[in-house]
Scaffold this motif. Structure first.
Motif, PDB file in Angstrom:
ATOM      1  N   MET A 172       0.826  -1.192   0.000  1.00  0.00           N
ATOM      2  CA  MET A 172       0.000   0.000   0.000  1.00  0.00           C
ATOM      3  C   MET A 172       0.869   1.254   0.000  1.00  0.00           C
ATOM      4  SD  MET A 172      -3.197   1.155   0.608  1.00  0.00           S
ATOM      5  CE  MET A 172      -3.928   2.630   1.181  1.00  0.00           C
ATOM      6  N   LEU A 173       1.867   1.277   0.868  1.00  0.00           N
ATOM      7  CA  LEU A 173       2.732   2.449   0.934  1.00  0.00           C
ATOM      8  C   LEU A 173       3.520   2.629  -0.354  1.00  0.00           C
ATOM      9  CD1 LEU A 173       3.568   4.762   2.771  1.00  0.00           C
ATOM     10  CD2 LEU A 173       5.343   3.290   3.716  1.00  0.00           C
ATOM     11  N   ALA A 174       3.875   1.522  -0.997  1.00  0.00           N
ATOM     12  CA  ALA A 174       4.591   1.608  -2.269  1.00  0.00           C
ATOM     13  C   ALA A 174       3.717   2.244  -3.343  1.00  0.00           C
ATOM     14  CB  ALA A 174       5.043   0.222  -2.707  1.00  0.00           C
ATOM     15  N   LEU A 175       2.430   1.906  -3.368  1.00  0.00           N
ATOM     16  CA  LEU A 175       1.512   2.512  -4.339  1.00  0.00           C
ATOM     17  C   LEU A 175       1.320   3.998  -4.058  1.00  0.00           C
ATOM     18  CD1 LEU A 175      -1.211  -0.220  -4.774  1.00  0.00           C
ATOM     19  CD2 LEU A 175       0.408   0.577  -6.470  1.00  0.00           C
ATOM     20  N   VAL A 176       1.207   4.352  -2.797  1.00  0.00           N
ATOM     21  CA  VAL A 176       1.088   5.766  -2.439  1.00  0.00           C
ATOM     22  C   VAL A 176       2.346   6.518  -2.881  1.00  0.00           C
ATOM     23  CG1 VAL A 176       0.946   7.393  -0.501  1.00  0.00           C
ATOM     24  CG2 VAL A 176      -0.492   5.361  -0.527  1.00  0.00           C
ATOM     25  N   GLY A 177       3.504   5.913  -2.671  1.00  0.00           N
ATOM     26  CA  GLY A 177       4.747   6.534  -3.116  1.00  0.00           C
ATOM     27  C   GLY A 177       4.801   6.731  -4.616  1.00  0.00           C
ATOM     28  N   MET A 178       4.308   5.745  -5.371  1.00  0.00           N
ATOM     29  CA  MET A 178       4.282   5.875  -6.837  1.00  0.00           C
ATOM     30  C   MET A 178       3.380   7.019  -7.275  1.00  0.00           C
ATOM     31  SD  MET A 178       4.201   1.941  -8.206  1.00  0.00           S
ATOM     32  CE  MET A 178       3.994   2.440  -9.917  1.00  0.00           C
ATOM     33  N   VAL A 179       2.192   7.102  -6.674  1.00  0.00           N
ATOM     34  CA  VAL A 179       1.232   8.150  -7.059  1.00  0.00           C
ATOM     35  C   VAL A 179       1.773   9.530  -6.694  1.00  0.00           C
ATOM     36  CG1 VAL A 179      -1.076   9.063  -6.590  1.00  0.00           C
ATOM     37  CG2 VAL A 179      -0.764   6.623  -6.984  1.00  0.00           C
ATOM     38  N   VAL A 180       2.369   9.664  -5.518  1.00  0.00           N
ATOM     39  CA  VAL A 180       2.927  10.957  -5.104  1.00  0.00           C
ATOM     40  C   VAL A 180       4.071  11.352  -6.029  1.00  0.00           C
ATOM     41  CG1 VAL A 180       4.197  12.131  -3.267  1.00  0.00           C
ATOM     42  CG2 VAL A 180       2.180  10.801  -2.721  1.00  0.00           C
ATOM     43  N   GLN A 181       4.944  10.407  -6.357  1.00  0.00           N
ATOM     44  CA  GLN A 181       6.067  10.686  -7.257  1.00  0.00           C
ATOM     45  C   GLN A 181       5.568  11.138  -8.620  1.00  0.00           C
ATOM     46  OE1 GLN A 181       9.348  10.526  -6.546  1.00  0.00           O
ATOM     47  NE2 GLN A 181       9.959  11.102  -8.599  1.00  0.00           N
ATOM     48  N   GLN A 182       4.565  10.461  -9.143  1.00  0.00           N
ATOM     49  CA  GLN A 182       4.058  10.786 -10.472  1.00  0.00           C
ATOM     50  C   GLN A 182       3.208  12.046 -10.478  1.00  0.00           C
ATOM     51  OE1 GLN A 182       2.116   7.106 -11.532  1.00  0.00           O
ATOM     52  NE2 GLN A 182       4.003   6.214 -12.302  1.00  0.00           N
ATOM     53  N   SER A 183       2.693  12.463  -9.318  1.00  0.00           N
ATOM     54  CA  SER A 183       1.865  13.669  -9.264  1.00  0.00           C
ATOM     55  C   SER A 183       2.700  14.946  -9.367  1.00  0.00           C
ATOM     56  CB  SER A 183       1.057  13.699  -7.967  1.00  0.00           C
ATOM     57  OG  SER A 183       1.892  13.982  -6.870  1.00  0.00           O
ATOM     58  N   GLY A 184       3.986  14.834  -9.072  1.00  0.00           N
ATOM     59  CA  GLY A 184       4.849  16.001  -9.129  1.00  0.00           C
ATOM     60  C   GLY A 184       5.089  16.643  -7.787  1.00  0.00           C
ATOM     61  N   ALA A 185       4.431  16.150  -6.735  1.00  0.00           N
ATOM     62  CA  ALA A 185       4.689  16.663  -5.391  1.00  0.00           C
ATOM     63  C   ALA A 185       6.059  16.183  -4.948  1.00  0.00           C
ATOM     64  CB  ALA A 185       3.619  16.155  -4.426  1.00  0.00           C
ATOM     65  N   HIS A 186       6.895  17.100  -4.489  1.00  0.00           N
ATOM     66  CA  HIS A 186       8.250  16.721  -4.115  1.00  0.00           C
ATOM     67  C   HIS A 186       8.816  17.693  -3.092  1.00  0.00           C
ATOM     68  CE1 HIS A 186       9.905  20.003  -6.546  1.00  0.00           C
ATOM     69  NE2 HIS A 186       9.000  19.672  -7.449  1.00  0.00           N
ATOM     70  N   ILE A 187       9.905  17.283  -2.476  1.00  0.00           N
ATOM     71  CA  ILE A 187      10.607  18.169  -1.564  1.00  0.00           C
ATOM     72  C   ILE A 187      11.497  19.100  -2.388  1.00  0.00           C
ATOM     73  CG2 ILE A 187      10.521  16.574   0.375  1.00  0.00           C
ATOM     74  CD1 ILE A 187      13.304  15.668  -0.214  1.00  0.00           C
ATOM     75  N   PRO A 188      11.926  20.219  -1.833  1.00  0.00           N
ATOM     76  CA  PRO A 188      12.726  21.169  -2.610  1.00  0.00           C
ATOM     77  C   PRO A 188      14.036  20.563  -3.124  1.00  0.00           C
ATOM     78  CG  PRO A 188      11.960  22.163  -0.571  1.00  0.00           C
ATOM     79  CD  PRO A 188      11.617  20.717  -0.499  1.00  0.00           C
ATOM     80  N   GLY A 189      14.398  20.941  -4.327  1.00  0.00           N
ATOM     81  CA  GLY A 189      15.643  20.485  -4.935  1.00  0.00           C
ATOM     82  C   GLY A 189      15.399  19.958  -6.337  1.00  0.00           C
ATOM     83  N   GLN A 228      16.973  17.691  -7.978  1.00  0.00           N
ATOM     84  CA  GLN A 228      17.118  16.254  -8.135  1.00  0.00           C
ATOM     85  C   GLN A 228      15.848  15.488  -7.760  1.00  0.00           C
ATOM     86  OE1 GLN A 228      18.644  18.130  -5.845  1.00  0.00           O
ATOM     87  NE2 GLN A 228      19.057  17.023  -3.948  1.00  0.00           N
ATOM     88  N   PHE A 229      14.889  16.145  -7.107  1.00  0.00           N
ATOM     89  CA  PHE A 229      13.658  15.480  -6.684  1.00  0.00           C
ATOM     90  C   PHE A 229      12.465  15.783  -7.591  1.00  0.00           C
ATOM     91  CE2 PHE A 229      16.076  16.367  -2.725  1.00  0.00           C
ATOM     92  CZ  PHE A 229      16.462  15.060  -2.479  1.00  0.00           C
ATOM     93  N   THR A 230      12.671  16.441  -8.718  1.00  0.00           N
ATOM     94  CA  THR A 230      11.558  16.844  -9.580  1.00  0.00           C
ATOM     95  C   THR A 230      11.206  15.820 -10.651  1.00  0.00           C
ATOM     96  OG1 THR A 230      13.067  18.032 -11.034  1.00  0.00           O
ATOM     97  CG2 THR A 230      12.060  19.294  -9.241  1.00  0.00           C
ATOM     98  N   ASN A 231      11.969  14.759 -10.791  1.00  0.00           N
ATOM     99  CA  ASN A 231      11.705  13.745 -11.819  1.00  0.00           C
ATOM    100  C   ASN A 231      10.451  12.960 -11.454  1.00  0.00           C
ATOM    101  OD1 ASN A 231      11.790  11.775 -13.769  1.00  0.00           O
ATOM    102  ND2 ASN A 231      13.950  11.305 -13.481  1.00  0.00           N
ATOM    103  N   THR A 232       9.440  12.966 -12.306  1.00  0.00           N
ATOM    104  CA  THR A 232       8.201  12.248 -12.022  1.00  0.00           C
ATOM    105  C   THR A 232       8.200  10.821 -12.541  1.00  0.00           C
ATOM    106  OG1 THR A 232       7.169  13.116 -14.031  1.00  0.00           O
ATOM    107  CG2 THR A 232       6.832  14.365 -11.998  1.00  0.00           C
ATOM    108  N   ASP A 233       9.227  10.425 -13.263  1.00  0.00           N
ATOM    109  CA  ASP A 233       9.355   9.046 -13.721  1.00  0.00           C
ATOM    110  C   ASP A 233       9.852   8.197 -12.565  1.00  0.00           C
ATOM    111  OD1 ASP A 233       9.694   6.685 -15.155  1.00  0.00           O
ATOM    112  OD2 ASP A 233      11.652   7.301 -15.943  1.00  0.00           O
ATOM    113  N   ILE A 234       9.077   7.177 -12.174  1.00  0.00           N
ATOM    114  CA  ILE A 234       9.444   6.403 -10.987  1.00  0.00           C
ATOM    115  C   ILE A 234      10.736   5.614 -11.179  1.00  0.00           C
ATOM    116  CG2 ILE A 234       7.103   6.259 -10.109  1.00  0.00           C
ATOM    117  CD1 ILE A 234       6.981   3.397 -11.193  1.00  0.00           C
ATOM    118  N   PHE A 235      11.089   5.292 -12.405  1.00  0.00           N
ATOM    119  CA  PHE A 235      12.328   4.558 -12.642  1.00  0.00           C
ATOM    120  C   PHE A 235      13.507   5.520 -12.835  1.00  0.00           C
ATOM    121  CE2 PHE A 235       8.879   1.823 -14.213  1.00  0.00           C
ATOM    122  CZ  PHE A 235       9.027   0.781 -13.310  1.00  0.00           C
ATOM    123  N   GLY A 236      13.262   6.664 -13.425  1.00  0.00           N
ATOM    124  CA  GLY A 236      14.313   7.657 -13.622  1.00  0.00           C
ATOM    125  C   GLY A 236      14.656   8.419 -12.360  1.00  0.00           C
ATOM    126  N   ALA A 237      13.730   8.450 -11.407  1.00  0.00           N
ATOM    127  CA  ALA A 237      13.972   9.195 -10.168  1.00  0.00           C
ATOM    128  C   ALA A 237      15.115   8.607  -9.366  1.00  0.00           C
ATOM    129  CB  ALA A 237      12.698   9.214  -9.330  1.00  0.00           C
TER     130      ALA A 237
END
Length: 115
Positions: A1-18, A20-29
């Motif tokens: 469940m947490l892994a799916l939430v992490g995927m959705v958050v990563q792909q949504s574009g929400a990120h911490i400042p920086g 290096q954290f702006t990549n929305t591709d889960i494999f490229g991140a």
């Protein structure tokens, strides 16, 4: 469940400042964070696993590492057994869902949810 939430958050574009954290591709991140960031995550996981290493090979129940909620002690043995079985079933469903999400992302190269 947490892994799916992490995927959705990563792909949504929400990120911490920086940058290096702006990549929305889960494999490229993984590669955009860099070696040091990945080592920090692996070291944190290694510390938790190292502290609890012997708990997997003695008489205790696998997965019980002492992080129990306050309500756990008040449950009866049958309620605890029911909750443990429910956790196993839900974890298996979560693993199937995560595998499906990874396959969908690899096949179609688009986010799980379009924002």
């Amino acid at each position: 469940m947490l892994a799916l939430v992490g995927m959705v958050v990563q792909q949504s574009g929400a990120h911490i400042p920086g940058d290096q954290f702006t990549n929305t591709d889960i494999f490229g991140a993984i590669s955009s964070v860099g070696f040091a960031g990945n080592i920090q995550v692996l070291m944190a996981i290694g510390v938790v696993e190292g502290i609890n290493y012997n708990k997997h090979y003695d008489d205790s129940t696998p997965g019980e590492i002492g992080w129990e909620g306050k309500g756990w002690a008040s449950l009866t043995d049958s309620e605890k057994a029911f909750r443990k079985e429910s956790e196993v079933v839900h974890c298996r469903l979560a693993m199937i869902a995560f595998t499906g999400a990874i396959v969908q992302t690899l096949l179609f190269s688009k986010p799980l949810i379009s924002f």
